[in-house]
Structure formats: structure tokens, C-alpha cells
Design a protein around this motif. Structure first.
Motif, short mmCIF file in Angstrom:
data_model
loop_
_atom_site.label_atom_id
_atom_site.label_comp_id
_atom_site.label_asym_id
_atom_site.label_seq_id
_atom_site.Cartn_x
_atom_site.Cartn_y
_atom_site.Cartn_z
N PRO A 278 6.63 15.00 -35.15
CA PRO A 278 6.87 16.39 -35.54
C PRO A 278 7.07 16.48 -37.05
O PRO A 278 7.89 15.75 -37.61
N ILE A 279 6.32 17.35 -37.68
CA ILE A 279 6.52 17.64 -39.10
C ILE A 279 7.45 18.84 -39.24
O ILE A 279 8.29 18.87 -40.14
N THR A 280 7.32 19.81 -38.35
CA THR A 280 8.33 20.87 -38.24
C THR A 280 9.24 20.54 -37.06
O THR A 280 8.77 20.38 -35.93
N LEU A 281 10.52 20.40 -37.33
CA LEU A 281 11.48 20.21 -36.24
C LEU A 281 11.89 21.54 -35.64
O LEU A 281 12.31 21.61 -34.49
N TRP A 282 11.82 22.60 -36.45
CA TRP A 282 11.78 23.97 -35.93
C TRP A 282 10.88 24.77 -36.84
O TRP A 282 11.10 24.78 -38.05
N PRO A 283 9.82 25.41 -36.29
CA PRO A 283 9.51 25.41 -34.86
C PRO A 283 8.97 24.05 -34.41
O PRO A 283 8.17 23.43 -35.13
N TYR A 284 9.39 23.61 -33.25
CA TYR A 284 8.97 22.31 -32.72
C TYR A 284 7.54 22.41 -32.21
O TYR A 284 7.16 23.44 -31.63
N PRO A 285 6.73 21.38 -32.37
CA PRO A 285 5.35 21.41 -31.86
C PRO A 285 5.31 21.25 -30.34
O PRO A 285 4.82 20.25 -29.81
N GLU A 286 5.80 22.25 -29.64
CA GLU A 286 5.95 22.17 -28.20
C GLU A 286 4.61 22.06 -27.48
O GLU A 286 4.47 21.29 -26.52
N ASP A 287 3.62 22.83 -27.92
CA ASP A 287 2.32 22.80 -27.24
C ASP A 287 1.70 21.40 -27.33
O ASP A 287 1.14 20.90 -26.34
N ALA A 288 1.79 20.78 -28.49
CA ALA A 288 1.23 19.44 -28.66
C ALA A 288 1.95 18.43 -27.78
O ALA A 288 1.33 17.55 -27.17
N LEU A 289 3.27 18.56 -27.69
CA LEU A 289 4.04 17.64 -26.85
C LEU A 289 3.73 17.85 -25.37
O LEU A 289 3.58 16.88 -24.61
N CYS A 290 3.62 19.09 -24.94
CA CYS A 290 3.29 19.38 -23.54
C CYS A 290 1.91 18.82 -23.18
O CYS A 290 1.74 18.22 -22.11
N ALA A 291 0.94 19.00 -24.07
CA ALA A 291 -0.40 18.47 -23.81
C ALA A 291 -0.38 16.95 -23.73
O ALA A 291 -1.04 16.35 -22.87
N LEU A 292 0.40 16.32 -24.61
CA LEU A 292 0.51 14.87 -24.59
C LEU A 292 1.15 14.38 -23.29
O LEU A 292 0.71 13.38 -22.69
N ALA A 293 2.17 15.09 -22.83
CA ALA A 293 2.87 14.69 -21.60
C ALA A 293 1.97 14.73 -20.38
O ALA A 293 2.25 14.05 -19.37
N GLU A 294 0.89 15.50 -20.45
CA GLU A 294 -0.03 15.59 -19.32
C GLU A 294 -0.97 14.39 -19.23
O GLU A 294 -1.62 14.19 -18.20
N ARG A 295 -1.05 13.58 -20.30
CA ARG A 295 -2.07 12.53 -20.28
C ARG A 295 -1.56 11.13 -20.62
O ARG A 295 -2.35 10.19 -20.67
N VAL A 296 -0.25 10.96 -20.84
CA VAL A 296 0.28 9.61 -21.03
C VAL A 296 1.18 9.25 -19.85
O VAL A 296 1.60 10.11 -19.08
#
Length: 368
Positions: A278-296
Motif C-alpha cells: 500500500p502506498i496510500t494507507l488511507w484511502p487503503y487499496p481495498e479493491d486491489a487487496l480483495c482481488a488479490l485475495a481471490e487468487r492467492v
């Protein structure tokens, strides 16, 4: 422009000067005092305002006043000093005045020590002061990012009339790397809302007080709408070797730098591991993290604290994938081999248990 060898504290201070910062107010505290020293020299050279305040409480209120007058304004401090600024930051949020704060984190709680840590995450990312407000929080991982994100911090602060925070640990402030400084930018004109004197126009009002509860609620709803816009537009992250990763590390700042070294070694061993930073801690990159969680298969959060950002990761992931944690506290930095061992354990266990702290210390467990 040329690459220069720059210390992190000097880099962000000079970047602020070149971004058109007109006023700096601060108080010396290790490990960010070099920034104060740099500003003490550079700001008077340019006919700008520099004040070493009598305390961090005084400094943040000076920032408040200069920001209300429409000046590009900043301060910098370290963890205990930032704690003293919380009331002023809340007043600034309630008055919608833009400013930049740099927090070079050290070990704590209390006076702690002057070693690097990441234990201000909850204080800064969750607001810190009283009331329903947010600050934009940028987390650099290189000296070049100390420069680039300082420029961005001023731009975002002005665009949204919020406080922007550069959140880095002591190693980022003290390290030296090659980096490129931007050209000097002109000082911006005063915005229309600022307190610049009312000759020839209606007076402006900058205040955080709304005595009528319904008026205060209406103001808060407007703030929340602004924060929602920031969340939709300003989240930033780095994806490092994630295309084929089966295990991903989530880390920011120095912890992410060390994790990259561990990842390089494990990749050489054949383990498919990557990093979401994360480069921004707020706003947090939630969409990127959610997408990652679907494939690891598993996530490992690495922090230089007892487990703070991991709470947000678990909240965002919401059980899609197991989340483990590895942290060092008190100003102790994790080493690449420690993180590599934690990644191996996470991969072999499917991330079902916290990796905890180092072998010679109690596990830093954070409930799921």
C-alpha cells in the motif's frame, strides 16, 4: 535535473520547499530533526516563514493559523510529538484547512527509543484526534518516494482541503539514497476561502464549531461525502511479482523493502511469492487487496509493530483467504531471513496460523 545522494529527512524537507511550502513550524525530535535543521536554513533564504515552536502543541496550532490564511504549510515530527498534535489536527479537519504533516515513526509507546518502528499506523490512519474525520496517509518506501509523495501530499491537501500525512519510519528518515529533486515551483495564490482580509469582499470564516447538533450533523455528512470521493479516486499501491504468486506479503515502508529482499531469495528457490505494498494507507487499496485475495492461497502481513495494519487486511479480506502476521516491535527491524521463514511457514500451513514474532520472542498474535 540530476541524481543526488540525499538523506530521507532532507529529501522531504527540500521537496516541500520546491513544492511551494510557504511556512514551516516544528520542534526538534529524533529521528526527524534534520528536516527541521534544513528548513531553518532554506525557508529564510527564500523569504518564507520558519519557526521553531516551543512545543509540538504550539507548532500544530501555528500550522492551523497559517493554513487558515491560505498558505501552503507543513510540520514534521516523530511519534510522541505527533501525539501532542492530535487536538490541533482535529481542529484543522473540522475547519477544512489543508496542510501537510510528516511523521517519522520511532519505537514506543511512551518515550520509547529513537529506533525505527511502524507503530503509529492506528493513530494516523484511524484519525487520532476526536471526531469523525480522515487524513490522507502516504507511505513512502524509498528516498525518491519521500520526495514524490511530499509533492503529492501538498496537491491532495489543497485539492480536498484536508490534512495529508507522510508516514515513514526512522530508517526512511535516516537512510541515504540517490534521488532526483523536482524544479522549484512558484508559490500558489491564496484560495478564495482563505482569511486574507476582507477589503472589497465579504469576510470569510474558518471555524470548526457548529453549536446546533443538526448543523453539525450536516457538516459531518458533507465531510463523509468528501472522504468517500477520496476513497474512490486516490487509493494507490505497488504490485510486486504478483502475477503468478500463490503467497503474497502485504507490507508498507521499510517492512516492504525488507520483504522484497526475502521474496527475491524465495523466488530463486522456486516459491511463487509476491508483494502488495500500500502506498496510500488511507484511502487503503481495498479493491486491489480483495482481488488479490481471490487468487492467492495465503497472505502474510509484515509490520514493524505488534500488528496494526493486519487488522485492516483481515477486515478487507473478510475470510476469503487465511491471513498470517509477522512483526517486530520496539524499534527492532525484521531481517530478510526472518521474513523468508515466516513466508515458508505461511505457505506450508496455508496461512492458517500467525507466524508470530521472532523465535526468541513471544509470538505477536492478532486474533482473526
Amino acid at each position: 535535473m540530476a541524481i543526488e545522494l540525499l538523506k530521507g529527512n532532507v529529501a522531504f524537507a527540500e521537496a516541500a520547499v520546491r513544492a511551494g511550502c510557504e511556512a514551516y513550524f516544528g520542534y526538534p525530535i529524533t529521528p526527524q530533526t534534520e528536516a527541521l535543521e534544513h528548513m531553518a536554513k532554506r525557508m529564510p533564504e527564500l523569504g518564507r516563514v520558519f519557526v521553531q515552536a516551543e512545543s509540538e502543541v504550539a507548532a500544530i496550532n501555528m500550522v492551523y493559523g497559517a493554513a487558515a490564511a491560505g498558505m501552503r504549510t507543513m510540520t514534521s515530527s516523530s511519534s510522541p510529538g505527533v501525539s501532542l498534535m492530535m487536538e490541533g489536527l482535529s481542529y484543522m479537519a473540522g475547519s477544512e484547512v489543508p496542510a501537510v504533516l510528516v511523521d517519522i515513526m520511532r519505537g514506543g509507546p511512551g518515550l520509547g527509543n529513537i529506533a525505527p518502528a511502524q507503530s503509529d499506523y492506528l493513530q494516523i490512519v484511524k484519525g487520532g484526534g476526536h471526531g469523525d474525520y480522515r487524513m490522507i496517509v502516504l507511505a513512502p518506501a524509498t528516498v525518491q518516494e519521500m520526495i514524490d509523495l511530499t509533492l503529492l501530499a501538498f496537491e491532495l491537501a489543497d485539492r480536498y482541503r484536508v490534512v495529508s500525512v507522510l508516514l515513514a519510519d526512522g530508517s526512511m528518515g535516516q537512510m541515504m539514497e540517490g534521488a532526483e529533486l523536482p524544479p522549484m515551483r512558484p508559490v500558489a495564490e491564496r484560495p478564495a476561502w482563505a482569511l486574507t482580509g476582507a477589503r472589497g469582499r465579504e469576510p470569510n470564516l474558518v471555524s470548526s464549531i457548529h453549536l446546533d447538533p443538526e448543523e453539525e450533523e450536516a457538516f459531518n455528512l458533507r465531510l463523509q461525502a468528501k472522504f468517500a470521493e477520496i476513497e474512490a479516486r486516490e487509493a494507490r499501491h505497488e504490485a510486486h511479482r504478483l502475477d503468478d504468486a500463490c503467497v503474497a506479503v502485504v507490507a508498507f515502508g521499510t517492512a516492504a523493502r525488507v520483504a522484497k529482499t526475502a521474496i527475491a531469495g524465495l523466488r530463486a528457490e522456486g516459491l511463487a511469492v509476491g508483494l502488495l505494498r500500500p502506498i496510500t494507507l488511507w484511502p487503503y487499496p481495498e479493491d486491489a487487496l480483495c482481488a488479490l485475495a481471490e487468487r492467492v492461497d495465503a497472505l502474510l502481513v509484515v509490520e514493524m509493530n505488534a500488528g496494526q495494519m493486519v487488522e485492516d487486511v483481515r477486515r478487507i479480506v473478510a475470510g476469503r483467504v487465511p491471513v498470517s502476521f509477522y512483526g517486530r516491535t520496539g524499534g527492532v527491524m525484521p531481517m530478510p531471513e526472518e521474513i523468508a521463514d515466516a513466508i515458508r511457514e505461511t505457505a506450508s500451513a496455508g496461512g492458517k496460523a500467525d507466524a508470530g514474532g521472532p523465535a526468541d520472542a513471544p509470538a505477536q498474535e492478532v486474533p482473526a
